[in-house]
Structure formats: C-alpha cells, structure tokens
Design a protein around this motif. Structure first.
Motif, PDB file in Angstrom:
ATOM      1  N   LYS A   1      10.261   9.774   0.998  1.00 28.26           N
ATOM      2  CA  LYS A   1       9.310   8.672   1.184  1.00 28.26           C
ATOM      3  C   LYS A   1      10.000   7.329   1.068  1.00 28.26           C
ATOM      4  O   LYS A   1       9.744   6.414   1.853  1.00 28.26           O
ATOM      5  CB  LYS A   1       8.183   8.783   0.157  1.00 28.26           C
TER       6      LYS A   1
ATOM      7  N   GLU B   1       2.291   1.664  -3.502  1.00 24.05           N
ATOM      8  CA  GLU B   1       1.309   2.233  -4.422  1.00 24.05           C
ATOM      9  C   GLU B   1       1.177   3.739  -4.211  1.00 24.05           C
ATOM     10  O   GLU B   1       1.052   4.509  -5.167  1.00 24.05           O
ATOM     11  CB  GLU B   1      -0.046   1.546  -4.233  1.00 24.05           C
ATOM     12  N   GLN B   2       1.186   4.166  -2.952  1.00 31.49           N
ATOM     13  CA  GLN B   2       1.133   5.602  -2.662  1.00 31.49           C
ATOM     14  C   GLN B   2       2.344   6.313  -3.248  1.00 31.49           C
ATOM     15  O   GLN B   2       2.243   7.420  -3.785  1.00 31.49           O
ATOM     16  CB  GLN B   2       1.070   5.829  -1.150  1.00 31.49           C
TER      17      GLN B   2
ATOM     18  N   GLU C   1       1.837   6.625  -6.960  1.00 31.92           N
ATOM     19  CA  GLU C   1       0.851   7.662  -7.278  1.00 31.92           C
ATOM     20  C   GLU C   1       1.451   9.055  -7.149  1.00 31.92           C
ATOM     21  O   GLU C   1       1.103   9.965  -7.903  1.00 31.92           O
ATOM     22  CB  GLU C   1      -0.359   7.518  -6.360  1.00 31.92           C
ATOM     23  N   SER C   2       2.363   9.227  -6.203  1.00 30.44           N
ATOM     24  CA  SER C   2       2.969  10.549  -5.996  1.00 30.44           C
ATOM     25  C   SER C   2       3.866  10.951  -7.157  1.00 30.44           C
ATOM     26  O   SER C   2       4.234  12.119  -7.297  1.00 30.44           O
ATOM     27  CB  SER C   2       3.769  10.575  -4.689  1.00 30.44           C
TER      28      SER C   2
ATOM     29  N   GLU D   1       0.825  -1.210   0.000  1.00 31.30           N
ATOM     30  CA  GLU D   1       0.000   0.000   0.000  1.00 31.30           C
ATOM     31  C   GLU D   1       0.859   1.260   0.000  1.00 31.30           C
ATOM     32  O   GLU D   1       0.541   2.253  -0.664  1.00 31.30           O
ATOM     33  CB  GLU D   1      -0.956   0.009   1.197  1.00 31.30           C
TER      34      GLU D   1
END
Length: 202
Positions: free
Chosen positions: A115, A88-89, A92-93, A85
C-alpha cells in the motif's frame, strides 16, 4: 496470427513461449483455448529480473540494501503526494493485531508495504520496489520477526502511516529506513550464511 504477422509456425510458437515465460500471457487449453493476455504482476517482473541478478552475482545482502533504499523512498513519495484519505486507510489497516499467527502477520505486513509503495504515485518505482520484495520472499520463506517483536513492528507501521497521512515526508522516510534496517540486521544475525549467497534464477 501466422497470417496476420507473416511468420512461420515455429517462430510464432517460440514468441508465445517467451511471452508465457515472462508472465505476459497464459496458454488456455482446450478447443477454444489459445494465448490469453494476463495482468502483469510485480512477481512476474521480479522472476524475470532474477536472471540478470543471478548472472551479475547479486547477493541477498545487496538485495536487502536495495529494498532499504527503495522502500524509504516510497514512503517519502507517498507522504509528499499527500492523499490524507489513503493515509487514514493505511493507518486503519495497521490496527488489527495479528502477532501470533505467522500467515496473518505476513499477509498484513506484506499488504502494508504494498500500500505504501502504491501510494507513491510512480508506477515504475512501485514495480521495481515490489518486485524486490517478491524476489526476497519467493526465494527465502519464513524470515519473519519473532512474535515478541511483532507488536513493535505494528507500532512502527502505524507511525509510518500517520506520517504519510500528515504529509510528513522526512519523518516517513526516516521511520521506514529504520524499520527496513532493523529487518536487514535481523536477517544478517539469524541467517549469516544467506546474505553472501547469490540470488537464484527462478
């Protein structure tokens, strides 16, 4: 505090000054002010580290080399400690295109590397890795890839994010190492006089 610790006013004042210099407290002015503990940031740790780097004669070339090693390792750890998860974040960023605006591009790339580092799961490595990036950007401003290279950078970020999301540790490490090597080579080509300079104490 003087009573609690059994010290003189001068000793206490010096101790508070040292803590403030190292970014551990801030002195709030006013009647109800005084020393206040603040959140420790990687930039504060980096600023403290520059004293040791400066006295040790550490150059920007060596700083870049350390970043290359650290960030590749962080990408591997992020993939090994697989959290789909979060991966995936991260992916997306990377979707928003910010290639034309320098400030937005810097913020996006800076956020991406932070990140990845935070996903490694190791707070010590995260602190060291991010402090090296902070030192570089604090002391050397404007060292960004030109706009015509930025779409390639974003594509590389997406590939790294996908590898992390899929738990492909070797691929994530390889892509991040290549990415950081390209950046180091770019800095050396565009600013050859910088790389042999000693890191400044801030």
């Amino acid at each position: 505090m003087i009573e609690d610790y059994g010290v003189g006013r001068g000793s206490l004042r010096e101790a508070l000054r040292i803590l403030e210099v190292h970014g551990l407290i801030t002195m709030k002015p006013g009647r109800n002010g005084g020393p206040m503990v603040i959140e420790v940031r990687t930039r504060d740790y980096g600023r403290m580290s520059t004293l040791f780097y400066h006295l040790g004669g550490v150059t920007f070339s060596e700083l870049l080399e350390a970043r290359l090693v650290m960030e590749a390792t962080m990408a591997r750890l992020a993939a090994e400690r697989n959290a789909p998860e979060l991966g995936e974040q991260l992916a997306e960023s990377c979707e928003k295109s910010v290639v034309e605006d320098d400030d937005l591009y810097f913020a996006a790339t800076h956020d991406f590397h932070r990140k990845v580092s935070s996903m490694s799961g190791n707070p010590i490595l995260n602190l060291v890795s991010m402090s090296l990036e902070d030192i570089f950007h604090d002391q050397v401003s404007g060292f960004l890839f030109p706009p015509d290279r930025r779409e390639d950078v974003q594509a590389t970020h997406k590939a790294i994010a996908r590898a992390i999301a899929k738990g492909q540790a070797a691929t994530a490490e390889r892509l991040m190492r290549q990415h950081m090597q390209e950046y180091a080579d770019y800095v050396r080509r565009r600013h050859p006089s910088l790389v042999d300079q000693v890191v400044n104490w801030r």
